[in-house]
Design a protein around this motif. Structure first.
Motif, PDB file in Angstrom:
ATOM      1  N   ALA A  37      79.064  13.838 -32.538  1.00 55.06           N
ATOM      2  CA  ALA A  37      77.889  13.799 -31.662  1.00 55.06           C
ATOM      3  C   ALA A  37      77.212  12.425 -31.698  1.00 55.06           C
ATOM      4  O   ALA A  37      76.878  11.855 -30.649  1.00 55.06           O
ATOM      5  CB  ALA A  37      76.899  14.891 -32.083  1.00 55.06           C
ATOM      6  N   CYS A  59      76.449   9.475 -28.821  1.00 59.13           N
ATOM      7  CA  CYS A  59      75.077   8.982 -28.612  1.00 59.13           C
ATOM      8  C   CYS A  59      75.018   7.466 -28.801  1.00 59.13           C
ATOM      9  O   CYS A  59      74.338   6.759 -28.045  1.00 59.13           O
ATOM     10  CB  CYS A  59      74.117   9.665 -29.581  1.00 59.13           C
ATOM     11  SG  CYS A  59      73.856  11.425 -29.263  1.00 59.13           S
ATOM     12  N   VAL A  78      67.619  14.939 -26.135  1.00 62.27           N
ATOM     13  CA  VAL A  78      67.387  16.384 -26.006  1.00 62.27           C
ATOM     14  C   VAL A  78      66.365  16.662 -24.910  1.00 62.27           C
ATOM     15  O   VAL A  78      66.503  17.619 -24.137  1.00 62.27           O
ATOM     16  CB  VAL A  78      66.921  16.960 -27.357  1.00 62.27           C
ATOM     17  CG1 VAL A  78      66.493  18.411 -27.200  1.00 62.27           C
ATOM     18  CG2 VAL A  78      68.032  16.841 -28.392  1.00 62.27           C
ATOM     19  N   ILE A 111      68.014  16.363 -21.470  1.00 61.09           N
ATOM     20  CA  ILE A 111      68.838  17.546 -21.175  1.00 61.09           C
ATOM     21  C   ILE A 111      67.954  18.731 -20.806  1.00 61.09           C
ATOM     22  O   ILE A 111      68.265  19.506 -19.890  1.00 61.09           O
ATOM     23  CB  ILE A 111      69.728  17.885 -22.385  1.00 61.09           C
ATOM     24  CG1 ILE A 111      70.737  16.749 -22.624  1.00 61.09           C
ATOM     25  CG2 ILE A 111      70.446  19.202 -22.181  1.00 61.09           C
ATOM     26  CD1 ILE A 111      71.568  16.925 -23.871  1.00 61.09           C
ATOM     27  N   GLU A 167      71.912  19.329 -18.079  1.00 60.54           N
ATOM     28  CA  GLU A 167      73.108  18.643 -18.572  1.00 60.54           C
ATOM     29  C   GLU A 167      73.789  17.831 -17.479  1.00 60.54           C
ATOM     30  O   GLU A 167      74.486  16.850 -17.760  1.00 60.54           O
ATOM     31  CB  GLU A 167      74.095  19.671 -19.140  1.00 60.54           C
ATOM     32  CG  GLU A 167      73.592  20.395 -20.380  1.00 60.54           C
ATOM     33  CD  GLU A 167      74.649  21.335 -20.946  1.00 60.54           C
ATOM     34  OE1 GLU A 167      75.847  21.116 -20.641  1.00 60.54           O
ATOM     35  OE2 GLU A 167      74.292  22.270 -21.677  1.00 60.54           O
ATOM     36  N   LEU A 210      78.879  14.699 -23.969  1.00 61.75           N
ATOM     37  CA  LEU A 210      78.631  15.586 -25.105  1.00 61.75           C
ATOM     38  C   LEU A 210      79.063  17.000 -24.758  1.00 61.75           C
ATOM     39  O   LEU A 210      78.764  17.502 -23.662  1.00 61.75           O
ATOM     40  CB  LEU A 210      77.140  15.578 -25.463  1.00 61.75           C
ATOM     41  CG  LEU A 210      76.577  14.282 -26.069  1.00 61.75           C
ATOM     42  CD1 LEU A 210      75.049  14.299 -26.021  1.00 61.75           C
ATOM     43  CD2 LEU A 210      77.047  14.127 -27.504  1.00 61.75           C
ATOM     44  N   SER A 256      79.058  21.204 -25.342  1.00 67.10           N
ATOM     45  CA  SER A 256      77.955  22.158 -25.513  1.00 67.10           C
ATOM     46  C   SER A 256      77.625  22.352 -26.985  1.00 67.10           C
ATOM     47  O   SER A 256      76.449  22.507 -27.362  1.00 67.10           O
ATOM     48  CB  SER A 256      78.328  23.500 -24.868  1.00 67.10           C
ATOM     49  OG  SER A 256      79.535  24.009 -25.436  1.00 67.10           O
ATOM     50  N   GLU A 260      78.025  20.068 -29.353  1.00 68.01           N
ATOM     51  CA  GLU A 260      77.349  18.846 -29.795  1.00 68.01           C
ATOM     52  C   GLU A 260      75.907  18.798 -29.305  1.00 68.01           C
ATOM     53  O   GLU A 260      75.013  18.327 -30.015  1.00 68.01           O
ATOM     54  CB  GLU A 260      78.123  17.623 -29.301  1.00 68.01           C
ATOM     55  CG  GLU A 260      79.474  17.460 -29.999  1.00 68.01           C
ATOM     56  CD  GLU A 260      80.364  16.451 -29.306  1.00 68.01           C
ATOM     57  OE1 GLU A 260      81.354  16.012 -29.930  1.00 68.01           O
ATOM     58  OE2 GLU A 260      80.082  16.092 -28.143  1.00 68.01           O
ATOM     59  N   ILE A 261      75.677  19.307 -28.093  1.00 66.40           N
ATOM     60  CA  ILE A 261      74.304  19.366 -27.588  1.00 66.40           C
ATOM     61  C   ILE A 261      73.470  20.324 -28.437  1.00 66.40           C
ATOM     62  O   ILE A 261      72.317  20.031 -28.800  1.00 66.40           O
ATOM     63  CB  ILE A 261      74.294  19.794 -26.106  1.00 66.40           C
ATOM     64  CG1 ILE A 261      74.911  18.682 -25.244  1.00 66.40           C
ATOM     65  CG2 ILE A 261      72.891  20.123 -25.634  1.00 66.40           C
ATOM     66  CD1 ILE A 261      75.058  19.050 -23.785  1.00 66.40           C
ATOM     67  N   SER A 262      74.040  21.465 -28.786  1.00 58.38           N
ATOM     68  CA  SER A 262      73.330  22.416 -29.658  1.00 58.38           C
ATOM     69  C   SER A 262      73.058  21.794 -31.023  1.00 58.38           C
ATOM     70  O   SER A 262      71.991  22.023 -31.616  1.00 58.38           O
ATOM     71  CB  SER A 262      74.157  23.697 -29.808  1.00 58.38           C
ATOM     72  OG  SER A 262      74.372  24.309 -28.560  1.00 58.38           O
ATOM     73  N   GLU A 273      70.102  19.396 -30.671  1.00 60.51           N
ATOM     74  CA  GLU A 273      68.849  20.153 -30.567  1.00 60.51           C
ATOM     75  C   GLU A 273      68.412  20.667 -31.930  1.00 60.51           C
ATOM     76  O   GLU A 273      67.225  20.595 -32.291  1.00 60.51           O
ATOM     77  CB  GLU A 273      69.022  21.311 -29.585  1.00 60.51           C
ATOM     78  CG  GLU A 273      69.220  20.862 -28.137  1.00 60.51           C
ATOM     79  CD  GLU A 273      69.540  22.018 -27.218  1.00 60.51           C
ATOM     80  OE1 GLU A 273      69.838  23.131 -27.750  1.00 60.51           O
ATOM     81  OE2 GLU A 273      69.510  21.843 -25.986  1.00 60.51           O
TER      82      GLU A 273
END
Length: 562
Positions: A290, A294, A338, A341, A346, A361, A363, A365-367, A370
């Motif tokens: 992740a 970034c 975050v 998003i 997204e 990213l 899903s 990695e997004i979680s 967050e």
């Protein structure tokens, strides 16, 4: 003869328009039509500076409206009788507001100090022309006069500084290497190794231990000498002790007890200790994946203005790039992603990644990001609280740390990806703040702040270490005078500082142990301002002048030249 077209005439007294209408103007007079006489046509002539004829008409013909007329004219009459000079009077074209030379000097001094200007600005032709254009009768002071006035201002400021607030008192130059023996004669809150060694060598606790050790060694030596004399019967040799006593061993310096900067320790928790979470393989894989994506976004925005424009156009906001100097910059950078998003979806981030040819990213990695933001959020808030210098005292330290630990423990229960991170942060907090959490003086400082008292923890064993318990430290116990005042203070439901005035003994002790700040952020701000003053172009600035300018700049809230 054809009549001239009607021309609208401005009413000289608009507040009387409900009674009189302007019909005509003749030289210095106005002709009015009385609206109360309608349908009869009755005109009255009145001079431009006085509506007295209008008032006489009301008195003769419409006496029932006289009270209303008086009400409309009374405020303006009082204002005319008692004129108050207006400070915001609009100047006429070509008119100049004249001020005395003292006012000009004070404005110039404030400009030089607050904008961190070198004193040579007074000799620049452009600056002199500016002052002469604004105030032709004034002159610009010399550099010598400016320096003298700055010194006088510092003396006046030192005499008028308020109590119970954070102010800059001094910033002295230390010549030579900043080693521990040199720093032993100064007090600082930095966490540098040289400072820590200075407090270790010359600190209050270490000094006591040295004295104890020295006395015990002396007793042992004396006993051994007596035994040898008894056994061997050797005569004692006397020596001169004055040179030994006069020898400089450094022990004459004694610093107060050292408290490390809480914000610096929290920074180490957020960086060094949090990195230990990578010992968990699954967390390590997910976090590196992740943060690598970034980092690609952050690097693109820092190297390409086109990339920044694409992000701003698509996401309606720019990214924040992490840096090494800001303690919570990584958290703020992740939080910004975050937020994008959450606000834009997204799809906006995917559009940016596609345009910049970067991997998107997933899903998971997004979680993870967050959850990372939720985990590090309380730590970042604790940093912001403790590095403040306006309303934060030493008593804020333990309540802030206790609340931080409680929040992290609750986050740990519902955490899916960041449990290793929470464990690493909690372990770091325990390791770095363990001694502080059990320090009686810190506990007493928190209890003696009306905002917290004993509500910040439910651990009775911890509270018993403070003034409310029986195992207070010696330094705190010496200052404690009246137990009844303490009981009354703790029983009170008032949570503002004014309650301390009702309990003098509690107030005295609270001021003593809450004077210090829990972090060195105030000193760091001082050093930043000092760096702006002592620029390469001002290398000839001497220490005294430098300190005077710095103190006036930092204490501008409490003193300025007027």
């Amino acid at each position: 003869m054809e009549e001239a077209p009607d021309i609208e005439i401005e009413h000289p007294w608009p507040y009387l328009s409900e009674f009189f209408e302007v019909v005509e103007r003749k030289n210095e007079s106005f002709i009015f039509k009385c609206l109360l006489c309608l349908p009869q046509k009755h005109t009255i002539s009145s001079f431009k500076n006085s509506p007295s004829n209008l008032k006489k008409h009301i008195e003769r013909k419409h006496s029932s409206h006289l009270e209303r007329y008086s009400a409309l004219t009374a405020p303006r009459k009082r204002k005319a009788e008692n004129p108050v000079p207006s400070t915001s009077r609009q100047l006429k074209l070509g008119e100049t507001k004249i001020v005395n030379q003292t006012k000009v000097d004070n404005v110039v001094i404030n400009f030089v100090i607050q904008s961190l200007q070198p004193f040579t600005v007074l000799e620049q032709p452009a600056f002199n022309a500016l002052v002469q254009e604004l105030q032709p009768n004034s002159r610009v002071m010399s550099r010598t006069t400016l320096r003298r006035k700055v010194e006088e201002g510092v003396q006046e400021m030192n005499e008028s500084l308020p109590t119970g607030c954070s102010v800059a008192l001094a910033c002295r130059r230390i010549k030579g290497p900043h080693t521990f023996d040199v720093l032993g004669i100064r007090t600082t809150t930095d966490n540098g190794s040289n400072f820590i060694k200075a407090f270790r060598e010359y600190g209050e606790q270490q000094q006591d231990e040295n004295n104890n050790c020295a006395s015990s060694e002396t007793e042992e030596d004396a006993c051994s000498d007596e035994n040898e004399q008894e056994e061997e019967g050797v005569d004692v040799d006397f020596i001169e002790v004055t040179p030994i006593l006069m020898e400089d061993d450094g022990l004459q310096f004694q610093l107060p007890k050292h408290h490390r900067c809480a914000c610096h320790l929290l920074n180490l928790v957020a960086t060094v200790d949090a990195a230990k979470a990578n010992s968990n393989d699954s967390y390590k894989r997910l976090s590196r994946s992740a943060f690598a994506k970034c980092s690609g976004l952050w690097n693109k925005t820092s190297r390409s203005s086109t990339a920044s424009d694409i992000i701003e156009e698509t996401c309606k906001i720019q990214l924040i790039r992490p840096n090494d100097t800001r303690w919570n910059s990584l958290f703020l950078s992740v939080e910004r992603i975050v937020r994008i998003i959450k606000d834009e979806g997204e799809g906006a981030l995917r559009t940016v990644c596609t345009a910049l040819k970067l991997p998107m990213l997933s899903s998971v990695e997004i979680s993870f990001l967050e959850e990372f933001a939720r985990t590090m959020g309380p730590l970042a808030k604790a940093l912001n609280i403790l590095q403040d210098e306006t309303d934060v005292q030493m008593g804020w330290l333990l309540p802030t740390l206790t609340l931080l630990i409680n929040k992290l423990e609750r986050i740990h229960i519902n955490s899916r990806y960041c449990k290793p991170l929470v464990d690493a942060v909690l372990e770091g907090l325990q390791k770095r703040f363990k001694d502080m959490m059990a320090e009686p003086e810190f506990i007493a400082a928190a209890i003696l702040l009306p905002k917290f008292k004993t509500a910040w923890t439910s651990d009775e064993n911890l509270l018993n270490l403070g003034p409310s318990g029986g195992r207070t430290s010696t330094s705190v116990t010496r200052q404690w005078i009246n137990v009844k005042q303490l009981e009354g203070y703790l029983a009170s439901k008032v949570d503002n500082k004014e309650i301390l005035q009702s309990y003098p003994a509690v107030c005295k002790l609270s001021l003593k142990i809450n004077t210090a700040l829990p972090a060195s952020a105030a000193c760091e701000r001082l050093f930043s301002t000092a760096g702006l003053i002592f620029s390469p172009r001002r290398a000839r600035l001497d220490a005294r002048n430098f300190e005077n300018q710095l103190l006036l700049k930092l204490n501008k809230k409490y003193f300025s030249f007027r």
